[in-house]
Design a protein around this motif. Structure first.
Motif, mmCIF file in Angstrom:
data_model
loop_
_atom_site.group_PDB
_atom_site.id
_atom_site.type_symbol
_atom_site.label_atom_id
_atom_site.label_comp_id
_atom_site.label_asym_id
_atom_site.label_seq_id
_atom_site.Cartn_x
_atom_site.Cartn_y
_atom_site.Cartn_z
ATOM 1 N N GLU A 1 19.828 48.866 35.244
ATOM 2 C CA GLU A 1 19.660 47.117 35.210
ATOM 3 C C GLU A 1 19.064 47.411 36.743
ATOM 4 O O GLU A 1 17.740 46.630 36.784
ATOM 5 C CB GLU A 1 21.113 46.598 35.930
ATOM 6 N N ASN A 2 19.095 48.218 37.237
ATOM 7 C CA ASN A 2 17.800 48.323 39.066
ATOM 8 C C ASN A 2 16.684 48.801 38.087
ATOM 9 O O ASN A 2 15.536 48.553 39.056
ATOM 10 C CB ASN A 2 18.389 49.910 39.349
ATOM 11 N N PHE A 3 16.750 49.741 37.604
ATOM 12 C CA PHE A 3 15.331 49.335 36.722
ATOM 13 C C PHE A 3 14.377 48.578 36.288
ATOM 14 O O PHE A 3 13.236 48.116 35.694
ATOM 15 C CB PHE A 3 14.876 50.306 35.992
ATOM 16 N N PHE B 1 8.880 41.566 47.664
ATOM 17 C CA PHE B 1 9.144 43.399 48.244
ATOM 18 C C PHE B 1 10.499 42.753 48.661
ATOM 19 O O PHE B 1 11.520 44.129 48.887
ATOM 20 C CB PHE B 1 8.384 43.791 49.048
ATOM 21 N N TYR B 2 11.237 41.970 49.507
ATOM 22 C CA TYR B 2 12.172 42.613 50.112
ATOM 23 C C TYR B 2 13.629 42.331 49.196
ATOM 24 O O TYR B 2 14.629 43.059 49.075
ATOM 25 C CB TYR B 2 12.409 40.522 50.407
ATOM 26 N N GLU B 3 13.139 41.879 47.853
ATOM 27 C CA GLU B 3 13.567 42.143 46.835
ATOM 28 C C GLU B 3 13.565 43.193 45.743
ATOM 29 O O GLU B 3 15.195 43.946 45.944
ATOM 30 C CB GLU B 3 13.492 41.260 45.531
ATOM 31 N N VAL B 4 12.287 44.057 45.736
ATOM 32 C CA VAL B 4 12.657 45.712 45.493
ATOM 33 C C VAL B 4 13.062 46.356 46.627
ATOM 34 O O VAL B 4 14.584 46.754 46.461
ATOM 35 C CB VAL B 4 11.029 45.944 46.047
ATOM 36 N N LYS B 5 12.839 46.442 47.856
ATOM 37 C CA LYS B 5 13.685 47.222 48.567
ATOM 38 C C LYS B 5 15.580 46.599 48.698
ATOM 39 O O LYS B 5 16.539 47.895 48.576
ATOM 40 C CB LYS B 5 13.654 46.369 50.608
ATOM 41 N N GLU B 6 16.090 45.707 48.059
ATOM 42 C CA GLU B 6 17.142 45.022 48.229
ATOM 43 C C GLU B 6 18.084 46.069 46.810
ATOM 44 O O GLU B 6 19.248 46.566 46.496
ATOM 45 C CB GLU B 6 17.862 43.298 47.806
ATOM 46 N N VAL B 7 17.278 46.167 45.951
ATOM 47 C CA VAL B 7 17.832 46.810 43.867
ATOM 48 C C VAL B 7 16.911 48.395 44.466
ATOM 49 O O VAL B 7 18.236 48.762 44.310
ATOM 50 C CB VAL B 7 16.419 46.759 43.323
ATOM 51 N N TYR B 8 16.352 48.538 45.470
ATOM 52 C CA TYR B 8 15.965 50.160 46.210
ATOM 53 C C TYR B 8 17.433 50.795 46.755
ATOM 54 O O TYR B 8 18.194 51.158 46.131
ATOM 55 C CB TYR B 8 14.785 49.996 46.542
ATOM 56 N N LYS C 1 6.917 56.173 38.501
ATOM 57 C CA LYS C 1 7.076 57.437 38.323
ATOM 58 C C LYS C 1 8.870 57.956 37.861
ATOM 59 O O LYS C 1 9.865 57.747 36.708
ATOM 60 C CB LYS C 1 7.130 58.690 38.933
ATOM 61 N N LEU C 2 9.932 57.401 39.013
ATOM 62 C CA LEU C 2 11.371 57.218 38.504
ATOM 63 C C LEU C 2 11.793 56.756 37.725
ATOM 64 O O LEU C 2 12.594 56.948 36.285
ATOM 65 C CB LEU C 2 12.522 56.966 40.006
ATOM 66 N N ASP C 3 11.623 55.296 37.550
ATOM 67 C CA ASP C 3 12.071 54.866 36.337
ATOM 68 C C ASP C 3 11.729 55.380 35.122
ATOM 69 O O ASP C 3 12.403 55.657 33.815
ATOM 70 C CB ASP C 3 10.509 53.008 36.256
ATOM 71 N N LYS C 4 10.358 55.990 34.909
ATOM 72 C CA LYS C 4 10.311 56.660 33.174
ATOM 73 C C LYS C 4 11.184 57.632 32.708
ATOM 74 O O LYS C 4 11.539 57.983 32.421
ATOM 75 C CB LYS C 4 8.540 57.073 33.550
ATOM 76 N N ALA C 5 11.308 58.557 33.900
ATOM 77 C CA ALA C 5 12.019 59.602 34.362
ATOM 78 C C ALA C 5 13.548 59.237 33.477
ATOM 79 O O ALA C 5 14.204 60.064 33.054
ATOM 80 C CB ALA C 5 11.757 60.651 35.354
ATOM 81 N N TYR C 6 13.870 58.035 34.674
ATOM 82 C CA TYR C 6 15.513 57.544 33.670
ATOM 83 C C TYR C 6 14.997 57.728 32.552
ATOM 84 O O TYR C 6 16.631 57.462 32.381
ATOM 85 C CB TYR C 6 15.464 56.100 34.753
ATOM 86 N N LEU D 1 10.857 43.227 36.544
ATOM 87 C CA LEU D 1 10.749 42.058 36.262
ATOM 88 C C LEU D 1 10.117 41.411 37.989
ATOM 89 O O LEU D 1 9.164 41.338 38.243
ATOM 90 C CB LEU D 1 11.944 42.103 36.294
ATOM 91 N N ILE D 2 10.686 41.980 38.812
ATOM 92 C CA ILE D 2 10.130 42.137 40.162
ATOM 93 C C ILE D 2 8.558 41.869 40.475
ATOM 94 O O ILE D 2 8.156 41.311 40.589
ATOM 95 C CB ILE D 2 10.566 42.499 41.687
ATOM 96 N N THR D 3 8.082 43.555 39.838
ATOM 97 C CA THR D 3 7.075 44.056 40.158
ATOM 98 C C THR D 3 5.802 43.385 39.517
ATOM 99 O O THR D 3 5.186 44.250 39.385
ATOM 100 C CB THR D 3 7.029 45.493 40.847
ATOM 101 N N SER D 4 6.600 42.845 37.794
ATOM 102 C CA SER D 4 5.536 42.724 36.759
ATOM 103 C C SER D 4 5.060 43.629 36.307
ATOM 104 O O SER D 4 3.817 44.487 36.328
ATOM 105 C CB SER D 4 4.384 41.557 36.929
ATOM 106 N N ASN D 5 6.131 44.758 36.263
ATOM 107 C CA ASN D 5 5.669 46.079 35.328
ATOM 108 C C ASN D 5 5.007 47.327 37.030
ATOM 109 O O ASN D 5 3.681 47.842 36.128
ATOM 110 C CB ASN D 5 5.121 46.295 34.328
ATOM 111 N N TYR D 6 5.468 46.639 37.893
ATOM 112 C CA TYR D 6 5.093 47.590 38.745
ATOM 113 C C TYR D 6 3.494 46.950 39.133
ATOM 114 O O TYR D 6 2.182 47.996 39.571
ATOM 115 C CB TYR D 6 5.300 49.405 38.465
#
Length: 94
Positions: free
Chosen positions: A56-58, A33-40, A87-92, A63-68
């Protein structure tokens, strides 16, 4: 990008609040989750600078979340963050 902007505006306040809290609470047992925060944080910086290339962010989020996939031993807030990011990923990509 219109769909993304609408979705982002819907979730940005909660994400701004939840991401640091989840990192603090769950980071020690879920260091990914530290990586998730960094990417966020990098994504927010891009958005603040009017950059629209978030592909690239999504990719990193997936990758980090194993597809959420939400870990079983986490709280509803952790799950909410992953759901909002998905949801943001799909919307993007719409």
């Amino acid at each position: 990008m219109n769909t993304f902007n609408k979705e982002y505006n819907t979730h940005k306040d909660n994400l701004e609040l939840y991401v640091p809290v989840v990192a603090r609470v769950h980071g020690p047992t879920h260091p990914e989750f530290y990586e998730v925060k960094e990417v966020y944080d990098a994504m927010i910086q891009k958005l603040d600078n009017d950059e629209s290339n978030l592909k690239e962010n999504f990719e990193k989020f997936r990758l980090i979340t194993s597809n959420y996939k939400v870990p079983e031993d986490t709280c509803e807030t952790y799950e909410a963050v992953y759901n909002m990011l998905e949801k943001l990923d799909k919307a993007y990509f719409e």
